[in-house]
Design a protein around this motif. Structure first.
Motif, PDB file in Angstrom:
ATOM      1  N   THR A  79      28.067 146.701 -14.743  1.00 10.37           N
ATOM      2  CA  THR A  79      27.218 147.810 -15.166  1.00 10.37           C
ATOM      3  C   THR A  79      26.713 147.610 -16.592  1.00 10.37           C
ATOM      4  N   LYS A  80      27.545 147.034 -17.451  1.00 11.87           N
ATOM      5  CA  LYS A  80      27.099 146.727 -18.811  1.00 11.87           C
ATOM      6  C   LYS A  80      25.982 145.692 -18.783  1.00 11.87           C
ATOM      7  N   ALA A  81      26.113 144.719 -17.905  1.00 12.52           N
ATOM      8  CA  ALA A  81      25.111 143.659 -17.806  1.00 12.52           C
ATOM      9  C   ALA A  81      23.769 144.202 -17.313  1.00 12.52           C
ATOM     10  N   ILE A  82      23.798 145.041 -16.289  1.00 13.75           N
ATOM     11  CA  ILE A  82      22.520 145.537 -15.765  1.00 13.75           C
ATOM     12  C   ILE A  82      21.871 146.547 -16.708  1.00 13.75           C
ATOM     13  N   ASN A  83      22.650 147.062 -17.650  1.00 12.51           N
ATOM     14  CA  ASN A  83      22.066 147.925 -18.678  1.00 12.51           C
ATOM     15  C   ASN A  83      21.673 147.123 -19.920  1.00 12.51           C
ATOM     16  N   ASN A  84      21.869 145.803 -19.858  1.00 10.45           N
ATOM     17  CA  ASN A  84      21.511 144.923 -20.983  1.00 10.45           C
ATOM     18  C   ASN A  84      20.798 143.678 -20.476  1.00 10.45           C
ATOM     19  N   GLU A  85      19.791 143.898 -19.625  1.00 16.92           N
ATOM     20  CA  GLU A  85      18.909 142.837 -19.138  1.00 16.92           C
ATOM     21  C   GLU A  85      19.643 141.729 -18.388  1.00 16.92           C
ATOM     22  N   GLY A  86      20.779 142.053 -17.793  1.00 16.37           N
ATOM     23  CA  GLY A  86      21.507 141.081 -16.986  1.00 16.37           C
ATOM     24  C   GLY A  86      22.306 140.077 -17.785  1.00 16.37           C
ATOM     25  N   SER A  87      22.477 140.328 -19.073  1.00 13.94           N
ATOM     26  CA  SER A  87      23.173 139.381 -19.941  1.00 13.94           C
ATOM     27  C   SER A  87      24.634 139.190 -19.525  1.00 13.94           C
ATOM     28  N   GLY A  88      25.050 137.935 -19.358  1.00 14.11           N
ATOM     29  CA  GLY A  88      26.447 137.607 -19.078  1.00 14.11           C
ATOM     30  C   GLY A  88      26.840 137.588 -17.622  1.00 14.11           C
ATOM     31  N   LEU A  89      25.924 137.852 -16.713  1.00 11.97           N
ATOM     32  CA  LEU A  89      26.284 137.913 -15.297  1.00 11.97           C
ATOM     33  C   LEU A  89      26.782 136.575 -14.758  1.00 11.97           C
ATOM     34  N   SER A  90      26.092 135.509 -15.104  1.00 12.35           N
ATOM     35  CA  SER A  90      26.463 134.201 -14.557  1.00 12.35           C
ATOM     36  C   SER A  90      27.766 133.672 -15.139  1.00 12.35           C
ATOM     37  N   GLU A  91      28.210 134.233 -16.285  1.00 13.56           N
ATOM     38  CA  GLU A  91      29.455 133.771 -16.917  1.00 13.56           C
ATOM     39  C   GLU A  91      30.664 134.632 -16.561  1.00 13.56           C
ATOM     40  N   LEU A  92      30.466 135.603 -15.684  1.00 17.34           N
ATOM     41  CA  LEU A  92      31.546 136.528 -15.356  1.00 17.34           C
ATOM     42  C   LEU A  92      32.600 135.850 -14.473  1.00 17.34           C
ATOM     43  N   HIS A  93      33.849 135.856 -14.931  1.00 19.08           N
ATOM     44  CA  HIS A  93      34.971 135.280 -14.174  1.00 19.08           C
ATOM     45  C   HIS A  93      35.923 136.396 -13.735  1.00 19.08           C
ATOM     46  N   TYR A  94      36.744 136.108 -12.734  1.00 21.68           N
ATOM     47  CA  TYR A  94      37.766 137.071 -12.317  1.00 21.68           C
ATOM     48  C   TYR A  94      39.145 136.448 -12.511  1.00 21.68           C
ATOM     49  N   PHE A  95      40.140 137.310 -12.789  1.00 26.37           N
ATOM     50  CA  PHE A  95      41.455 136.837 -13.198  1.00 26.37           C
ATOM     51  C   PHE A  95      42.569 137.499 -12.386  1.00 26.37           C
ATOM     52  N   SER A  96      43.669 136.806 -12.262  1.00 29.71           N
ATOM     53  CA  SER A  96      44.864 137.353 -11.626  1.00 29.71           C
ATOM     54  C   SER A  96      45.590 138.255 -12.625  1.00 29.71           C
ATOM     55  N   PRO A  97      46.543 139.067 -12.178  1.00 32.97           N
ATOM     56  CA  PRO A  97      47.269 139.952 -13.100  1.00 32.97           C
ATOM     57  C   PRO A  97      47.972 139.225 -14.240  1.00 32.97           C
ATOM     58  N   ASP A  98      48.337 137.959 -14.033  1.00 32.40           N
ATOM     59  CA  ASP A  98      49.014 137.209 -15.099  1.00 32.40           C
ATOM     60  C   ASP A  98      48.031 136.487 -16.017  1.00 32.40           C
ATOM     61  N   GLY A  99      46.725 136.757 -15.848  1.00 30.89           N
ATOM     62  CA  GLY A  99      45.717 136.188 -16.733  1.00 30.89           C
ATOM     63  C   GLY A  99      45.144 134.860 -16.279  1.00 30.89           C
ATOM     64  N   ARG A 100      45.528 134.385 -15.110  1.00 29.66           N
ATOM     65  CA  ARG A 100      45.028 133.105 -14.620  1.00 29.66           C
ATOM     66  C   ARG A 100      43.574 133.229 -14.172  1.00 29.66           C
ATOM     67  N   ASP A 101      42.717 132.311 -14.634  1.00 28.41           N
ATOM     68  CA  ASP A 101      41.296 132.303 -14.273  1.00 28.41           C
ATOM     69  C   ASP A 101      41.154 131.850 -12.828  1.00 28.41           C
ATOM     70  N   LEU A 102      40.605 132.731 -11.986  1.00 27.39           N
ATOM     71  CA  LEU A 102      40.475 132.436 -10.559  1.00 27.39           C
ATOM     72  C   LEU A 102      39.095 131.912 -10.183  1.00 27.39           C
TER      73      LEU A 102
END
Length: 246
Positions: A79-102
């Protein structure tokens, strides 16, 4: 004839106020993440994720390892990205509860679609700001000319009729047909906007389009609140102005 004359100022105020309050409501809901944690529980989105994340056809079955906090963070980031011209969408990562980059969260097609959404949001913001400025000018002119505002009863009736007509129209046409027609009309023809749950983590964790229906409800409720606030303020100003002239 008198009813027509009374309806004209009410209609003019509503034409200007509705885009304005929709913009104000959007910005207010944006600050609280569009009530995503509440929507998350109401729609039982965890069950949707448990069902469809393991079926993901882009090798992102590990999304099942994420939790509610991560889902809320991802929704907030989008929602922040779509309110800021899509900035950062392609760099968005998801993480496990222990902080591991998935991995990277969005596919190329999803980034394209959300960038298109950001352009629509920008247009909506511009319309909302212009409508609010135009209404403030109208209000200022009304106060300057010492003209009374339409009564609360006529304004409330006009508002109720507007919502009733819009609601009946949507249900007569069909909510999904309206949803699809809107997407076809505002997005480029060669840009994807429909995603199966098995192909999109975005669609899965938003339980689209069900989530959008809930957001529209919160949006309309919040817009009506802003409508009452602005109209109540305007009526108070005209009352004060009238008292000063005595």
């Amino acid at each position: 004839m008198t009813r027509v004359k009374n309806a004209i100022p009410v209609g003019l105020h509503l034409i200007l106020l509705w885009p304005a309050v929709l913009w104000l409501a959007w910005m207010a809901l944006f600050q609280i993440n569009f009530l995503y944690p509440l929507d998350y529980r109401l729609l039982n989105i965890p069950a949707t994720i448990e069902t469809y994340a393991p079926q993901n056809r882009h090798g992102k079955q590990n999304f099942i390892e994420t939790n509610a906090n991560e889902h809320a963070r991802l929704f907030s980031a989008i929602t922040k990205a779509i309110n800021n011209e899509g900035s950062g969408l392609s760099e968005l990562h998801y993480f496990s509860p222990d902080g591991r980059d998935l991995g990277v969260f969005l596919t190329v097609d999803e980034v394209t679609h959300l960038t298109d959404v950001s352009r629509v949001v920008d247009i909506g913001k511009d319309i909302g700001v212009l409508a609010l400025l135009a209404w403030l000018i109208l209000l200022g002119f009304t106060l300057w000319r010492k003209k009374p505002l339409p009564s609360l009863r006529s304004f409330a009736t006009g508002t109720a009729l507007s919502l009733l007509i819009a609601g009946i129209s949507v249900f007569a046409i069909g909510p999904m047909r309206v949803f699809n027609s809107f997407h076809r009309s505002v997005f480029p023809a060669n840009h994807p906007w429909f995603f199966y749950y098995q192909d999109s983590l975005m669609t899965t964790f938003m339980q689209a389009p069900n989530l959008f229906g809930l957001i529209v409800i919160w949006w309309l409720i919040t817009a009506c609140a802003f409508l009452l606030i602005l109209w109540g303020t305007a009526k108070a100003l005209t009352t004060i102005r009238a008292a000063q002239q005595r």
